[in-house]
Scaffold this active site. Structure first.
Site, short mmCIF file in Angstrom:
data_model
loop_
_atom_site.label_atom_id
_atom_site.label_comp_id
_atom_site.label_asym_id
_atom_site.label_seq_id
_atom_site.Cartn_x
_atom_site.Cartn_y
_atom_site.Cartn_z
N ASP A 1 1.25 -0.78 0.26
CA ASP A 1 -0.03 -0.62 -0.08
C ASP A 1 0.55 1.22 -0.11
OD1 ASP A 1 -2.71 1.46 0.84
OD2 ASP A 1 -1.47 2.53 1.54
N GLU B 1 0.61 -0.57 -5.32
CA GLU B 1 -0.07 0.18 -4.70
C GLU B 1 0.29 1.56 -5.68
OE1 GLU B 1 -3.82 2.44 -2.70
OE2 GLU B 1 -1.70 2.08 -2.25
#
Length: 689
Positions: free
Chosen positions: A347, A402
């Site tokens: 992330d 991401e």
């Protein structure tokens, strides 16, 4: 990290990288410099620690360890602390009876002997804390950064989480029974959250997820799950992105052994298991987080302004520090080894890659944005080390980034000078669908722009495409189903209700959007739990602002299981789409060839994986003899039809019809055929042997 002569740095396969993307040639020196920084640090780790993989097993030494004689060895890193003490239920919370011994390099260690009867001095599930004397001569309490089990306190005990000593009897420890699955050729990911996976007004559990949700995922044809919010996070509404205890699997869903069982059950069903990992930042919590662990504002983080993310109000890791690298790399290997996770979705990679963290940056795509002073070399080198270590640990490892910036070579091997990820998320795709639905009428949809967004990815850098993820489901935004059908979902989703043009349009476009994203958008596909059937309403966790309500923090499986509701049609289509892909494998085939993107007709035609995809997005025009180009001559049949009755369509297409090509060039293809393509319908054709 300093590299004196970057052009002298040997990057084993950089020639392949520069030949693939000639725009990188002017930045060769910077690519070599970055690789040199990585290699320099890796060599130091290899020399000092006996190898990168060994370095990434810090959990075998740090934190607590129960030895064969039932003594306990406990090690921590707190470089600016004056003293450390172990306390808990076992010593009646005596502040100073169990001092740590100071070692070199800011490390501290204590050995607690067994009881006179030979049993462990600290009982299983008893509370423990690390007491710390700061530079200001204050005694403060901390949780071990390496704690593997922390729990929410009782209401009478405040807000800070407690560490419980996790040392279950041998007979209570879960033993894995099933081998890991191989890396899927076509990655189809079901993004999921254990806590909201129940339809009850409460937090779901690992056991319930294994029993009730995993079979649904398999039935839908997904071959991987991406599990969110596993690392412990004191604030449930953070969706797991404000981590407080990195080595502790969240206790709100169950015990560590129950998570192991959930992963094992997934493996038994052939599901590849990805962990959503947050190494881009950490919660600012002090009493039950990493923040100020040694009494200073630095320790695991940068001190001063560089150590705080201005938008997320969280702490930023100091990736240049030896022990921070050990902690983060070990954290990855811990979940790989202890819980048998197969791969990782990282992330917030954009925030890691740049000193500006992506805040206020538009990213035009100019290569100067990726190779200038704004790039954080220390964080970049950490990502190279992480990908190197993980792929060394398993040949079937998958890592996903991401990243919204589009950094070149992010998904190329480290040996080429890349960052080493296997996939990046196609984050522009869901944003585009929302813009289409929010800002444009159906007849204003631009087929060329649609195809551009779906095809716009770096050559031979794999992308996971998705029409929507958890981001679009959160309160404040809307899912695609809600953008399409809104309040009509409350009154006209019954098969017995009056016909609604809004629902008809919504169901048709929901299927088409997903299929064109699946077919054209990437080399992998992702769906967030419940969106496959157009889950009604949004997602909102219990918090003060909603009176701690669980009404929106759950998945309403009952609506898709109800045969009288139309949600089943979207669910059926999602399953069929995945299963047709299983048969033809377009996700692991070369990118699609688009032969038609006709803006007036609102028709898109492309070929991929031996299939021909035909989409008619026109709101009211159907075409009876529509000529399309195809590459391979022969006889074709319909293998997927969004207008079929089982998908809530109007069954306007005859599936017994066979389509024969003519050797006539059309739209850049050597052959052509004629097809009936009704309004708001998508079909997939495949050759008949």
């Amino acid at each position: 990290m300093y590299i004196e002569n970057p052009m002298e740095v040997s990057v084993p396969d950089i020639k392949d990288l520069l030949e693939r993307d000639t725009y990188l040639k002017p930045y060769e020196q910077e690519i070599r410099r970055r690789y040199g920084c990585y290699k320099q640090l890796k060599d130091k780790i290899e020399k000092a620690e006996g190898g990168l993989l060994k370095f990434a097993t810090g959990y075998k030494n740090f934190g607590f360890h129960v030895n064969p004689d039932n003594s306990i060895t406990w090690m921590e890193w707190a470089p600016l602390a004056q003293a450390l003490f172990l306390k808990g239920d076992f010593n009646d919370w005596n502040l100073t009876s169990h001092p740590f011994k100071k070692l070199d390099f800011g490390k501290w260690e204590i050995t607690v002997p067994p009881k006179p009867d030979g049993t462990c001095a600290i009982p299983h599930l008893s509370k423990v804390k690390v007491g710390l004397l700061t530079q200001e001569n204050q005694m403060v309490d901390r949780l071990s950064p390496w704690a593997n089990y922390v729990v929410k306190p009782a209401k009478t005990e405040g807000l800070a989480y407690h560490q419980l000593f996790w040392n279950p009897p041998v007979e209570e420890r879960y033993v894995f029974k099933h081998p890991r699955p191989s890396k899927p050729k076509s990655l189809k990911v079901y993004e999921c959250h254990v806590g909201i996976a129940t339809d009850q007004y409460r937090v779901g559990t690992y056991k319930e997820f294994a029993q009730n949700v995993l079979p649904r995922i398999v039935k839908l044809g997904y071959n991987a799950i991406q599990v969110m919010a596993i690392m412990e996070h004191a604030y449930y509404a953070s969706f797991g992105y404000q981590v407080t205890s990195f080595f502790a699997a969240s206790s709100r869903y169950g015990t560590p052994e129950e998570l192991k069982e959930m992963v094992d059950v997934a493996h038994s069903m052939g599901l590849y298991v990805l962990l959503d990992v947050v190494h881009s930042h950490a919660s600012k919590n002090v009493l039950d987080g990493l923040n100020e662990f040694d009494g200073s504002d630095s320790c695991y983080f940068h001190g001063g302004p560089r150590g705080t993310h201005s938008l997320w109000d969280s702490r930023l890791f100091n990736y240049s520090h030896w022990e921070v690298l050990r902690f983060l790399l070990s954290n990855l290997h811990w979940y790989f080894e202890e819980y048998k996770f197969d791969g990782f979705r990282f992330d917030g990679v954009t925030s890691m890659l740049y000193h500006h963290h992506g805040i206020g940056e538009g990213f035009s795509g100019g290569y100067h944005e990726y190779f200038g002073l704004s790039v954080d070399t220390e964080a970049l080198v950490y990502l190279l080390l992480a990908n190197d270590m993980l792929h060394s640990a398993s040949p079937d490892m998958i890592t996903v980034a991401e990243d919204v910036s589009g950094m070149p070579a992010l998904c190329r091997p480290v040996s080429e000078g890349g960052v080493g990820f296997d996939f990046r998320l196609g984050m522009a795709i869901p944003d585009t669908w929302i813009k289409f639905l929010k800002d444009l009428s159906d007849d204003a949809w631009d087929m060329g722009h649609m195809c551009h967004i779906l095809e716009n990815r770096r050559y031979q850098e794999k992308t996971i495409a998705y029409a929507e993820s958890h981001d679009q489901a959160l309160v404040g935004d809307k899912t695609l189903a809600f953008w399409l059908m809104d309040k009509e979902m409350y009154t006209h989703m019954s098969v017995l209700s009056d016909q609604s043009l809004i629902i008809d349009r919504g169901i048709a476009l929901h299927k088409m959007i997903r299929l064109i994203t699946h077919g054209l958008g990437g080399e992998g596909y992702l769906n967030f739990m419940g969106n496959e059937f157009g889950h009604p309403e949004w997602l909102d966790f219990p918090r003060i602002g909603n009176q701690e309500s669980y009404h929106y923090a759950r998945r309403q499986w009952n609506v898709v299981d109800d045969e009288l509701l139309k949600y089943k049609f979207l669910n059926n289509f999602d399953a069929s789409m995945n299963k047709v892909e299983d048969q033809y494998g377009w996700l692991h085939a070369d990118p699609g060839f688009v032969s038609t993107k006709h803006n007036g007709d609102k028709v898109v035609v492309f070929e991929r994986g031996g299939c021909v995809f035909v989409f008619n997005f026109h709101p009211n025009k159907s075409f009876s003899d529509y000529k399309i180009g195809v590459g391979s001559s022969g006889k074709y049949k319909i293998v997927l039809d969004s207008d079929a009755e089982e998908f809530g369509g109007h069954k306007r297409l005859d599936h017994s019809v066979e389509f024969f090509t003519k050797q006539e060039d059309f739209n850049g293809r050597p052959n052509s055929l004629m097809i009936y393509i009704p309004s708001r319908v998508a079909v997939v054709l495949a050759k008949v042997d």
